[in-house]
Design an enzyme around this catalytic site. Structure first.
Site, PDB file in Angstrom:
ATOM      1  N   VAL A  12       0.839  -1.209   0.000  1.00  0.00           N
ATOM      2  CA  VAL A  12       0.000   0.000   0.000  1.00  0.00           C
ATOM      3  C   VAL A  12       0.873   1.257   0.000  1.00  0.00           C
ATOM      4  O   VAL A  12       0.644   2.185  -0.779  1.00  0.00           O
ATOM      5  CB  VAL A  12      -0.954   0.009   1.220  1.00  0.00           C
ATOM      6  CG1 VAL A  12      -1.749   1.308   1.269  1.00  0.00           C
ATOM      7  CG2 VAL A  12      -1.901  -1.181   1.175  1.00  0.00           C
ATOM      8  N   ASN A  94      -0.960  -3.679  15.401  1.00  0.00           N
ATOM      9  CA  ASN A  94      -1.017  -2.436  14.635  1.00  0.00           C
ATOM     10  C   ASN A  94      -1.245  -1.198  15.516  1.00  0.00           C
ATOM     11  O   ASN A  94      -0.819  -0.096  15.171  1.00  0.00           O
ATOM     12  CB  ASN A  94      -2.064  -2.559  13.527  1.00  0.00           C
ATOM     13  CG  ASN A  94      -1.565  -3.455  12.397  1.00  0.00           C
ATOM     14  OD1 ASN A  94      -0.389  -3.804  12.359  1.00  0.00           O
ATOM     15  ND2 ASN A  94      -2.441  -3.825  11.492  1.00  0.00           N
ATOM     16  N   THR A 118      -3.860   1.891   7.972  1.00  0.00           N
ATOM     17  CA  THR A 118      -3.654   0.589   8.613  1.00  0.00           C
ATOM     18  C   THR A 118      -4.956   0.074   9.245  1.00  0.00           C
ATOM     19  O   THR A 118      -5.701   0.840   9.856  1.00  0.00           O
ATOM     20  CB  THR A 118      -2.558   0.738   9.695  1.00  0.00           C
ATOM     21  OG1 THR A 118      -1.395   1.295   9.081  1.00  0.00           O
ATOM     22  CG2 THR A 118      -2.210  -0.591  10.320  1.00  0.00           C
ATOM     23  N   HIS A 174     -15.013   0.496   8.549  1.00  0.00           N
ATOM     24  CA  HIS A 174     -14.381  -0.180   7.419  1.00  0.00           C
ATOM     25  C   HIS A 174     -14.224  -1.649   7.796  1.00  0.00           C
ATOM     26  O   HIS A 174     -13.206  -2.075   8.305  1.00  0.00           O
ATOM     27  CB  HIS A 174     -13.011   0.462   7.160  1.00  0.00           C
ATOM     28  CG  HIS A 174     -12.300  -0.111   5.979  1.00  0.00           C
ATOM     29  ND1 HIS A 174     -12.862  -0.188   4.739  1.00  0.00           N
ATOM     30  CD2 HIS A 174     -11.052  -0.623   5.855  1.00  0.00           C
ATOM     31  CE1 HIS A 174     -11.994  -0.724   3.892  1.00  0.00           C
ATOM     32  NE2 HIS A 174     -10.888  -0.997   4.547  1.00  0.00           N
TER      33      HIS A 174
HETATM   34  N1  APR Z   1       7.487   1.609  11.194  1.00  0.00           N
HETATM   35  C1  APR Z   1       7.537   1.681   9.849  1.00  0.00           C
HETATM   36  N2  APR Z   1       7.138   0.682   9.026  1.00  0.00           N
HETATM   37  C2  APR Z   1       6.692  -0.431   9.602  1.00  0.00           C
HETATM   38  C3  APR Z   1       6.608  -0.584  11.007  1.00  0.00           C
HETATM   39  C4  APR Z   1       7.034   0.509  11.812  1.00  0.00           C
HETATM   40  N3  APR Z   1       6.984   0.442  13.137  1.00  0.00           N
HETATM   41  N4  APR Z   1       6.100  -1.822  11.258  1.00  0.00           N
HETATM   42  C5  APR Z   1       5.868  -2.405  10.074  1.00  0.00           C
HETATM   43  N5  APR Z   1       6.239  -1.580   9.070  1.00  0.00           N
HETATM   44  C6  APR Z   1       6.171  -1.797   7.625  1.00  0.00           C
HETATM   45  C7  APR Z   1       6.609  -3.187   7.199  1.00  0.00           C
HETATM   46  O1  APR Z   1       8.014  -3.330   7.231  1.00  0.00           O
HETATM   47  C8  APR Z   1       6.051  -3.267   5.784  1.00  0.00           C
HETATM   48  O2  APR Z   1       6.975  -2.845   4.806  1.00  0.00           O
HETATM   49  O3  APR Z   1       4.871  -1.700   7.130  1.00  0.00           O
HETATM   50  C9  APR Z   1       4.850  -2.295   5.826  1.00  0.00           C
HETATM   51  C10 APR Z   1       3.526  -2.978   5.605  1.00  0.00           C
HETATM   52  O4  APR Z   1       3.505  -3.441   4.309  1.00  0.00           O
HETATM   53  P1  APR Z   1       2.724  -4.745   3.830  1.00  0.00           P
HETATM   54  O5  APR Z   1       2.990  -5.850   4.754  1.00  0.00           O
HETATM   55  O6  APR Z   1       3.006  -4.918   2.360  1.00  0.00           O
HETATM   56  O7  APR Z   1       1.192  -4.352   4.024  1.00  0.00           O
HETATM   57  P2  APR Z   1       0.281  -3.530   3.025  1.00  0.00           P
HETATM   58  O8  APR Z   1      -0.361  -4.457   2.053  1.00  0.00           O
HETATM   59  O9  APR Z   1       1.043  -2.378   2.504  1.00  0.00           O
HETATM   60  O10 APR Z   1      -0.864  -3.038   4.016  1.00  0.00           O
HETATM   61  C11 APR Z   1      -0.583  -2.105   5.037  1.00  0.00           C
HETATM   62  O11 APR Z   1      -2.762  -1.145   4.982  1.00  0.00           O
HETATM   63  O12 APR Z   1      -4.743  -1.695   3.906  1.00  0.00           O
HETATM   64  C12 APR Z   1      -4.011  -1.797   5.093  1.00  0.00           C
HETATM   65  O13 APR Z   1      -4.747  -3.930   6.015  1.00  0.00           O
HETATM   66  C13 APR Z   1      -3.667  -3.243   5.444  1.00  0.00           C
HETATM   67  O14 APR Z   1      -3.037  -2.735   7.679  1.00  0.00           O
HETATM   68  C14 APR Z   1      -2.540  -3.030   6.394  1.00  0.00           C
HETATM   69  C15 APR Z   1      -1.830  -1.796   5.821  1.00  0.00           C
END
Ligand code: APR
Length: 307
Positions: A12, A94, A118, A174
Site C-alpha cells: 500500500v 497495529n 492501517t 471499514h
Molecule cells: N514503522 C515503519 N514501518 C513499519 C513498522 C514501523 N513500526 N512496522 C511495520 N512496518 C512496515 C513493514 O516493514 C512493511 O513494509 O509496514 C509495511 C507494511 O507493508 P505490507 O505488509 O506490504 O502491508 P500492506 O499491504 O502495505 O498493508 C498495510 O494497509 O490496507 C491496510 O490492512 C492493510 O493494515 C494493512 C496496511
C-alpha cells in the site's frame, strides 16, 4: 513544494508513493522499519520520473527525522491481513506500531495532517487521534472512499456503463459492518433503485462488504493495494490542492449521526485543513440502525485498546 510522508513501504505504501509521484503534487518521503526497503523502492520510483514526466523528489528512509516539514503523513505501516484473519486480529500489533509512529509525527511533523490506512482502520484512527492529541480535523482514516469505489466499480460492471457516471456512497466502519447506501448511490443522477431490482442491489452491496476479503482469498498472502492507494492519493490531492472534495472518511464524531467519541466512516469535506466539515445525510430508520450496529462494532474494538 508540498511534502507528503508515507509510513510503510509495503504494497500500500509504495503504490501510494508511486501514485502521488505521478500526480506531481508533492515531494515524498517513504519511511519503513526494514533497512533498505524504502530506499530501494524510492530510488526505483525516482528512476521512472523521466519516463512518466513527474518532477518531485522521492526519498526512502528509516529515519523519522526525514518527515520534518510534511503537510500530510499517511500511515500504512503494520501487518496486513492474511486469509482467514479478521481485521480485528490485527488490532494489538497495529495499535502498538501506530502509537510509535504517532510519537514520531508529534516530534518531527507536529503541523502535519495524519491520514491512517492501517487496519482495523477506525480503531487505528481513534488511537492515532488519542495519542497525538491533534485536533480532530487533522486525524482521519481512508476507508469509505475505497469502499465506495469498490461499490461504484461493481455497479458499473452490472449495468455495463462507464464508471465515470457512477457515484456511490458507503458509510460506517471499514469492515463487515460497513453501510453501503444505495439510496445515495446514483448513475448520472439516476438513483440505483430505478436502474436495478432489489435482489441485484443486495448482491452488489454484499459483494462490496466482502470486497477486501474477496481479494485476500484470491491472493492468499497480502491484501489489496491498487484501489486503496488510489483512494489515498485522491484524498491527499484534495488536501494539498484544497479541492474540498466530499468523500466518505473515518472521522471523529462529536454528536454527528448521534455518535460520540468514535471514529466512523461519514461523508466529509476534505481541504487544506483536513476534515473541514462533516456532512450529515438524512438516513432512513434501517440505515440509522445499520450505522449504529457498525458503530457498536467499532466501539467494541476501541474498548479493547482502552483495557
Ligand atoms: N514503522 C515503519 N514501518 C513499519 C513498522 C514501523 N513500526 N512496522 C511495520 N512496518 C512496515 C513493514 O516493514 C512493511 O513494509 O509496514 C509495511 C507494511 O507493508 P505490507 O505488509 O506490504 O502491508 P500492506 O499491504 O502495505 O498493508 C498495510 O494497509 O490496507 C491496510 O490492512 C492493510 O493494515 C494493512 C496496511
Amino acid at each position: 513544494m508540498n511534502k507528503v510522508a508515507v509510513i510503510g513501504s509495503g504494497n500500500v505504501g509504495a503504490t501510494t508513493v508511486q501514485r502521488l509521484a505521478e500526480l506531481n503534487i508533492a515531494d515524498i518521503v517513504m519511511v519503513d522499519i526494514v533497512e533498505g526497503l524504502p530506499q530501494g523502492k524510492a530510488l526505483d520510483i525516482l528512476q521512472a520520473a523521466p519516463l512518466m514526466g513527474y518532477d518531485v523528489d522521492v526519498k526512502g528512509t528509516n529515519d523519522y527525522a526525514d518527515i520534518a516539514g510534511s503537510d500530510v503523513v499517511v500511515i500504512t505501516a503494520g501487518i496486513a491481513r492474511k486469509p482467514g484473519m479478521s481485521r480485528d486480529d490485527l488490532l494489538a500489533t497495529n495499535i502498538k506500531i501506530t502509537q510509535q509512529i504517532c510519537a514520531s509525527i508529534e516530534q518531527y511533523a507536529p503541523d502535519a495532517i495524519i491520514m491512517t490506512v492501517t487496519n482495523p482502520l477506525d480503531i487505528i484512527t481513534y488511537a492515532a487521534l488519542r495519542c497525538t492529541q491533534f485536533d480532530r480535523n487533522k486525524v482521519f482514516g481512508m476507508s469509505g472512499l475505497l469502499d465506495s469505489s469498490r461499490f461504484a466499480s461493481f455497479i458499473a460492471k452490472e449495468l455495463n456503463c462507464s464508471v465515470k457516471d457512477v457515484c456511490a456512497m458507503v458509510l460506517g466502519g471499514h469492515g463487515d459492518s460497513m453501510v453501503p447506501l444505495p439510496e445515495y448511490s446514483t448513475v448520472s443522477g439516476v438513483p440505483l433503485s430505478k436502474l436495478m431490482d432489489e435482489a441485484t442491489i443486495e448482491r452488489i452491496v454484499n459483494r462490496t462488504i466482502n470486497a477486501g476479503a474477496e481479494i485476500v482469498a484470491y491472493m492468499k498472502s497480502g491484501s489489496a493495494f491498487y484501489a486503496p492507494s488510489a483512494a489515498i492519493a485522491t484524498m491527499v490531492e484534495s488536501i494539498l490542492n484544497d479541492t474540498k472534495r466530499i468523500v466518505p472518511a473515518s472521522a471523529f464524531l462529536n454528536g454527528e449521526y448521534g455518535q460520540h467519541d468514535i471514529c466512523l466512516g461519514v461523508p466529509v469535506k476534505l481541504g487544506k485543513n483536513g476534515v473541514e466539515e462533516i456532512i450529515e445525510l438524512e438516513l432512513t430508520k434501517q440505515e440509522m440502525e445499520a450505522l449504529q450496529r457498525s458503530a457498536d462494532a467499532v466501539r467494541e474494538g476501541i474498548s479493547k485498546i482502552r483495557s
